[in-house]
Design an enzyme around this catalytic site. Sequence first.
Site, PDB file in Angstrom:
ATOM      1  N   HIS A   1      37.082  15.157 -11.930  1.00 50.02           N
ATOM      2  CA  HIS A   1      36.453  14.118 -11.161  1.00 50.02           C
ATOM      3  C   HIS A   1      37.719  13.930  -9.946  1.00 50.02           C
ATOM      4  O   HIS A   1      37.899  12.661  -9.734  1.00 50.02           O
ATOM      5  CB  HIS A   1      35.995  12.852 -11.823  1.00 50.02           C
ATOM      6  CG  HIS A   1      35.161  11.905 -11.060  1.00 50.02           C
ATOM      7  ND1 HIS A   1      34.415  10.997 -11.546  1.00 50.02           N
ATOM      8  CD2 HIS A   1      34.865  11.817  -9.801  1.00 50.02           C
ATOM      9  CE1 HIS A   1      33.512  10.835 -10.573  1.00 50.02           C
ATOM     10  NE2 HIS A   1      34.144  10.972  -9.462  1.00 50.02           N
TER      11      HIS A   1
ATOM     12  N   ARG B   1      27.486  13.455  -9.655  1.00 48.00           N
ATOM     13  CA  ARG B   1      27.705  12.264 -10.741  1.00 48.00           C
ATOM     14  C   ARG B   1      27.163  13.536 -12.220  1.00 48.00           C
ATOM     15  O   ARG B   1      26.277  14.170 -11.975  1.00 48.00           O
ATOM     16  CB  ARG B   1      26.761  11.447 -10.777  1.00 48.00           C
ATOM     17  CG  ARG B   1      27.151  10.197  -9.888  1.00 48.00           C
ATOM     18  CD  ARG B   1      28.221   9.523 -10.481  1.00 48.00           C
ATOM     19  NE  ARG B   1      28.827   8.330  -9.720  1.00 48.00           N
ATOM     20  CZ  ARG B   1      29.806   8.366  -8.957  1.00 48.00           C
ATOM     21  NH1 ARG B   1      30.263   9.678  -8.702  1.00 48.00           N
ATOM     22  NH2 ARG B   1      30.141   7.331  -8.074  1.00 48.00           N
TER      23      ARG B   1
ATOM     24  N   GLU C   1      33.572  10.428 -19.068  1.00 53.85           N
ATOM     25  CA  GLU C   1      34.897  10.994 -18.659  1.00 53.85           C
ATOM     26  C   GLU C   1      35.899  10.311 -19.238  1.00 53.85           C
ATOM     27  O   GLU C   1      35.842   9.067 -19.374  1.00 53.85           O
ATOM     28  CB  GLU C   1      34.964  11.036 -17.021  1.00 53.85           C
ATOM     29  CG  GLU C   1      33.829  11.757 -16.294  1.00 53.85           C
ATOM     30  CD  GLU C   1      34.040  11.746 -14.882  1.00 53.85           C
ATOM     31  OE1 GLU C   1      34.633  10.854 -14.388  1.00 53.85           O
ATOM     32  OE2 GLU C   1      33.160  12.434 -14.330  1.00 53.85           O
TER      33      GLU C   1
END
Length: 323
Positions: A287, A239, A268
């Site tokens: 990600h 994370r 993000e």
Amino acid sequence: MNENPKIIICDCDHNNVDVEAGTFTAAGQDFKWLHCQTQQEVIDQCQGAVCFLNQYARMDEVIFKAIPTLKLIVRYGVGVDNVNLADATKYGVQVCNVPDYGMNEVADQAMALMLSVVRKTWLLGNRVQAGAWDYAESIPVRRLSTLTVGIVGTGRIGSEFAKRLRPFGCKIIAFDTGYPQPSRHFPTGIEYCSSLEDLLSQSDVVSLHCSLNADNQCMMNEKTFAQMKDGSYFINVSRGGLVDEAALDAALASGKLAGAGIDVVTTEPLDRTSPLFRHPNLLITPHMAWYSEEAALELKRKCAEEAVRFLNGESPRYPVNTL
């Protein structure tokens, strides 16, 4: 009169929900697929729902008070940081995730990032594209079997990463911020450190494999980066909130870190004005560590199956909170 089915996919950015639809149809359950982006949209469009499949929308007391029929949230993924667990428990809402759908993929991504930054394939690949042809630009590169790799987090993904490391001959050490001993998933025979500082001070590579919570926000910060070896490497596939990005930038700029590979950032997508982009020895992926075609299908199926189990009166397979 409310016409919503018991199951609502309240927000999901997937191209389709064919897997979920097949699971629900086989169980005789209707569902609705929505694209709610705000809490107010959830409240306006999801009245009467018993089960949510949820990806990004914030779930807290505002939602639980406004939709009293809601009894289950199944989160697409492992992390549940967009769900206030205390509020969910207070209002009797069971929260579930899918902790085992992409563990191999995330471990593979950590391995790929580590190899890319330690062997400097990312750095020199870009230099060749720019017209250079000089291995000396990679100096120094260390033999993998001489390195100590520190794994922070000994759950499913940290365990899979440790298994992948073993054939390379690295010394492997581990620490878990939440547990005094490795989880049952973790391979035996690996040195377990008594503190994060102990692990950081010994490691040539540090790889994060822990969930984000209120206690470990920015666990990698100016102080903890300073505890790492000079010229070490940092990997994060967990994370973004675990890392103070200003401190990461400073550690790369000073040479404290010889390189880093990250798949996650705090916000993000990463803003193009971020100073992190100035570092040629920083490899950033969007990600996607969780992703493979197989993992994506597995995630969708397991989310849908959890909702069906709940509506059938069965115990959830992946509960996050205790009611």
